[in-house]
Design a protein around this motif. Structure first.
Motif, PDB file in Angstrom:
ATOM      1  N   VAL A   1      -2.521   5.315   3.276  1.00 60.60           N
ATOM      2  CA  VAL A   1      -1.442   6.276   2.112  1.00 60.60           C
ATOM      3  C   VAL A   1      -2.031   7.648   1.954  1.00 60.60           C
ATOM      4  O   VAL A   1      -1.179   8.529   0.982  1.00 60.60           O
ATOM      5  N   SER A   2      -2.853   8.687   2.490  1.00 66.08           N
ATOM      6  CA  SER A   2      -2.908   9.674   2.473  1.00 66.08           C
ATOM      7  C   SER A   2      -1.845   9.903   3.561  1.00 66.08           C
ATOM      8  O   SER A   2      -1.389  11.569   2.626  1.00 66.08           O
ATOM      9  N   GLN A   3      -0.655  10.043   4.421  1.00 67.43           N
ATOM     10  CA  GLN A   3       0.431   9.879   4.475  1.00 67.43           C
ATOM     11  C   GLN A   3       1.232   9.449   3.571  1.00 67.43           C
ATOM     12  O   GLN A   3       2.467  10.862   3.178  1.00 67.43           O
ATOM     13  N   ALA A   4       1.645   9.115   2.760  1.00 69.22           N
ATOM     14  CA  ALA A   4       2.304   8.579   1.891  1.00 69.22           C
ATOM     15  C   ALA A   4       2.528   9.117   0.670  1.00 69.22           C
ATOM     16  O   ALA A   4       3.430   9.426  -0.011  1.00 69.22           O
TER      17      ALA A   4
ATOM     18  N   ALA B   1       9.599   0.987   2.160  1.00 70.87           N
ATOM     19  CA  ALA B   1       8.204   0.411   2.276  1.00 70.87           C
ATOM     20  C   ALA B   1       7.907  -1.173   2.829  1.00 70.87           C
ATOM     21  O   ALA B   1       7.028  -1.775   1.657  1.00 70.87           O
ATOM     22  N   GLY B   2       8.649  -1.280   3.459  1.00 70.38           N
ATOM     23  CA  GLY B   2       8.301  -3.059   3.134  1.00 70.38           C
ATOM     24  C   GLY B   2       7.743  -3.556   4.953  1.00 70.38           C
ATOM     25  O   GLY B   2       7.426  -4.453   5.429  1.00 70.38           O
ATOM     26  N   GLY B   3       6.575  -2.766   5.077  1.00 71.19           N
ATOM     27  CA  GLY B   3       5.714  -3.113   6.309  1.00 71.19           C
ATOM     28  C   GLY B   3       6.379  -2.487   7.171  1.00 71.19           C
ATOM     29  O   GLY B   3       7.248  -3.106   7.607  1.00 71.19           O
TER      30      GLY B   3
ATOM     31  N   LEU C   1      16.153   9.825   2.348  1.00 71.39           N
ATOM     32  CA  LEU C   1      15.649   8.664   2.483  1.00 71.39           C
ATOM     33  C   LEU C   1      14.176   8.871   2.751  1.00 71.39           C
ATOM     34  O   LEU C   1      14.091   9.394   4.381  1.00 71.39           O
ATOM     35  N   PHE C   2      13.488   8.106   3.013  1.00 72.27           N
ATOM     36  CA  PHE C   2      11.799   8.358   3.326  1.00 72.27           C
ATOM     37  C   PHE C   2      11.276   6.717   4.109  1.00 72.27           C
ATOM     38  O   PHE C   2      11.608   5.555   3.509  1.00 72.27           O
ATOM     39  N   VAL C   3      10.767   6.851   4.884  1.00 71.64           N
ATOM     40  CA  VAL C   3       9.529   5.499   4.645  1.00 71.64           C
ATOM     41  C   VAL C   3       8.192   5.428   4.900  1.00 71.64           C
ATOM     42  O   VAL C   3       7.819   6.967   5.638  1.00 71.64           O
ATOM     43  N   ALA C   4       7.206   4.745   4.053  1.00 72.85           N
ATOM     44  CA  ALA C   4       6.177   4.660   3.717  1.00 72.85           C
ATOM     45  C   ALA C   4       5.434   3.465   3.872  1.00 72.85           C
ATOM     46  O   ALA C   4       5.316   3.013   2.842  1.00 72.85           O
TER      47      ALA C   4
ATOM     48  N   ALA D   1       0.764  -0.792   0.568  1.00 73.70           N
ATOM     49  CA  ALA D   1      -0.200   0.243  -0.179  1.00 73.70           C
ATOM     50  C   ALA D   1       1.122   1.535  -0.328  1.00 73.70           C
ATOM     51  O   ALA D   1       1.033   2.189  -0.682  1.00 73.70           O
ATOM     52  N   GLY D   2       1.476   1.360   1.330  1.00 77.78           N
ATOM     53  CA  GLY D   2       2.843   2.862   0.708  1.00 77.78           C
ATOM     54  C   GLY D   2       3.500   2.880  -0.147  1.00 77.78           C
ATOM     55  O   GLY D   2       2.730   3.747  -0.897  1.00 77.78           O
ATOM     56  N   ALA D   3       3.971   1.542  -0.760  1.00 75.77           N
ATOM     57  CA  ALA D   3       4.933   1.671  -1.403  1.00 75.77           C
ATOM     58  C   ALA D   3       4.472   2.315  -3.374  1.00 75.77           C
ATOM     59  O   ALA D   3       4.592   3.091  -3.788  1.00 75.77           O
TER      60      ALA D   3
END
Ligand SMILES: Cc1cc2nc3c(=O)[nH]c(=O)nc-3n(C[C@H](O)[C@H](O)[C@H](O)COP(=O)(O)OP(=O)(O)OC[C@H]3O[C@@H](n4cnc5c(N)ncnc54)[C@H](O)[C@@H]3O)c2cc1C
Length: 473
Positions: free
Chosen positions: A459-462, A241-243, A438-441, A16-18
């Motif tokens: 998803v909104s945050q991503a 975005a690995g969860g 470098l980001f985390v989503a 989802a994030g990716a």
């Protein structure tokens, strides 16, 4: 052998994030490479399992595929994460986003970070609603549904504005007459032919963030099917975005200084579930082919939990149905209770022992606080009142508290925060403190105790992360 690739952006994971970040960046013309640890299970890539097995008759098959084949312990370990017995994930293109049920409750103010202006979320909620095809009335319709909805409204009584009992918003639409639940294919490709700006590479286990000081320079992955094959993607921007389990593992395995909050503050919703046979006055309205439905009792101030009445597509009461009662005569009731977000609830990464992905083996310390237990008791009382107002409480009604991890909504291991004070890993844009690019989503950044299914908020945050990468904010 090492294969080297160059891209504008490289993303670890395809869930989802990716797909929210990757789709936005590819649409803006950036060259995006996605490295996914698992295989491509369905076609098109990232598609939802329910869109593959789409008939009503397929429902039990879907349950078997999800629980029997696709959900595994993180990194495919043979044993569960200690103290979080039911923490499972999906390692295939689309991640758990290919298995989810599409419930998209809008977060209450109390479920959003207190240090952010609530108005900052509005444009992202609007974009996520549109991209995810969220149907506000997707929870259901028809005589039985309206009667059940009315009954629950009367049970719950007056609510704060906007938090009244209503059909659950659902991220699904009809395509060629079939219900299509939103998944990674929707967010990556957006109903267009696969753009040549995006490359998704299955079977690539990301093992390390490449970096030089304060900049990430790319990702190093190993081919899952041929471990001697190394893939290095060098990129200007790197997104993890690995969860909630996968992302902190990748950071812990890298020469990245992510700070003391990495792996801490993990949380989910305590989950109470039960099933009732609906009362006769509701039951007589049910058609043999009654469609699935979902009624939402939102989280609100003073009641930090969410109730949902639905015919859950994946559970069957088979042998436990009373004589003459059909599956469609029953309703599942779920209550998700917000739990305290505390640093003591944490993953511990073993610097020596490796998991099957070649990443640090993870254990956990995880327990309810006393306040959590009191809150769960209060929520259970409301769950009982709803159950007894809509259903027949014959002896044998058995609510159960799911084992830790059972919500499928694990969050918090790379939490975001207002400042780099050791209690967060990323800033409001998902950018790792101290690194420019470098980001985390994914769900790991969600930092506030909440009770609503988290994917819509994440998803909104991503999308906010994508805006930051594109220099729009
Ligand atoms: C049966 C079920 C029903 C659900 N229903 C709902 C619902 O109704 N509403 C809701 O909001 N949520 C629901 N969820 C939860 C929802 O699926 C998750 O919130 C969402 O998918 C989380 O997105 P994510 O990006 O954090 O992780 P994921 O979508 O799981 O994606 C993570 C991806 O990263 C990959 N990965 C991990 N490690 C690596 C690595 N080292 N290298 C490369 N790739 C890696 C994984 O293989 C995976 O593909 C449900 C989940 C399940 C299982």
């Amino acid at each position: 052998m090492t294969k080297t690739i160059y891209a504008d952006v490289v993303i670890a994971g395809s869930g989802a994030g990716a797909s929210a970040v990757g789709g936005e960046l590819a649409a803006a013309g950036l060259n995006v490479v996605v490295l996914e640890a698992g295989p491509q299970r369905f076609s098109p890539l990232g598609t939802h399992v329910r869109n593959v097995y789409s008939s009503e008759a397929d429902l039990s098959v879907v349950g078997d595929v999800i629980y029997g084949e696709m959900l595994t312990y993180p990194s495919g370990e043979a044993e569960p994460v200690s103290q979080i017995r039911d923490l499972r994930v999906s390692h295939a293109t689309g991640g758990m986003f290919a298995l989810w049920m599409g419930n998209c409750p809008r977060p209450d103010r109390g479920e959003l970070p207190a240090w952010m202006d609530a108005a900052d979320w509005e444009p992202y909620f609007a974009r996520a609603s549109s991209l995810m095809h969220i149907d506000l009335n997707g929870g259901g319709q028809g005589a039985m549904f309206e009667t059940l909805l009315d009954r629950v409204k009367r049970t719950i009584g007056a609510r704060p504005q906007g938090r009244d009992v209503k059909p659950m918003p659902v991220a699904a639409r009809r395509v060629d007459g079939r219900l299509k639940i939103c998944a990674s294919d929707d967010l990556f490709f957006r109903d267009a032919p696969v753009p040549d700006t995006i490359t998704v590479m299955p079977d690539c286990i990301v093992q390390e963030v490449l970096s030089d000081g304060h900049r990430a320079t790319g990702l190093r992955a190993v081919d899952r099917t041929n471990r001697s094959e190394i893939i290095e993607v060098h990129a200007d921007m790197v997104v993890i975005a690995g969860g909630t389990v996968g992302s902190p593992k990748i950071l812990a395995a890298s020469a990245i200084e992510a700070g003391p909050a990495l792996g801490r503050y993990i949380h989910e919703h305590a989950c109470i579930g039960s099933r009732v046979t609906l009362k006769e006055e509701i039951r007589h309205l049910i058609r043999d082919d009654e469609p699935v439905y979902s009624i939402w009792v939102p989280f609100c101030e003073g009641k930090p939990w969410q109730n949902q009445l639905c015919r859950f597509t994946l559970s069957s009461d088979g042998g436990r149905l009373a004589p003459g009662i059909r599956e469609v005569d029953t309703s599942d009731i779920f209550t998700f209770v917000a739990i305290d977000v505390v640093p003591e609830n944490r993953f511990v990464f073993d610097p020596v022992r490796k998991d099957p992905f070649g990443l640090p083996h993870v254990t956990a310390r995880y327990a309810f606080t006393r306040a959590d237990r009191v809150r769960i008791g209060q929520a259970l009382a409301e769950h009982f009142v709803i159950a007894s107002d809509v259903g027949e409480m014959e002896p044998g009604w058995t609510p159960s508290l799911y084992a830790a991890g059972g919500s499928t909504h694990f969050m918090g291991s790379c939490r975001m925060g207002p400042e780099n004070d050791g209690t967060s890993v990323v800033d409001r844009y998902g950018k790792v403190w101290g690194y420019d690019n470098l980001f985390v989503a994914d769900n790991s950044v969600i930092e506030t105790s909440n009770a609503g299914n988290p994917t819509f908020m994440m998803v909104s945050q991503a999308l906010r992360t994508a805006d930051r990468i594109l220099g729009r904010v």
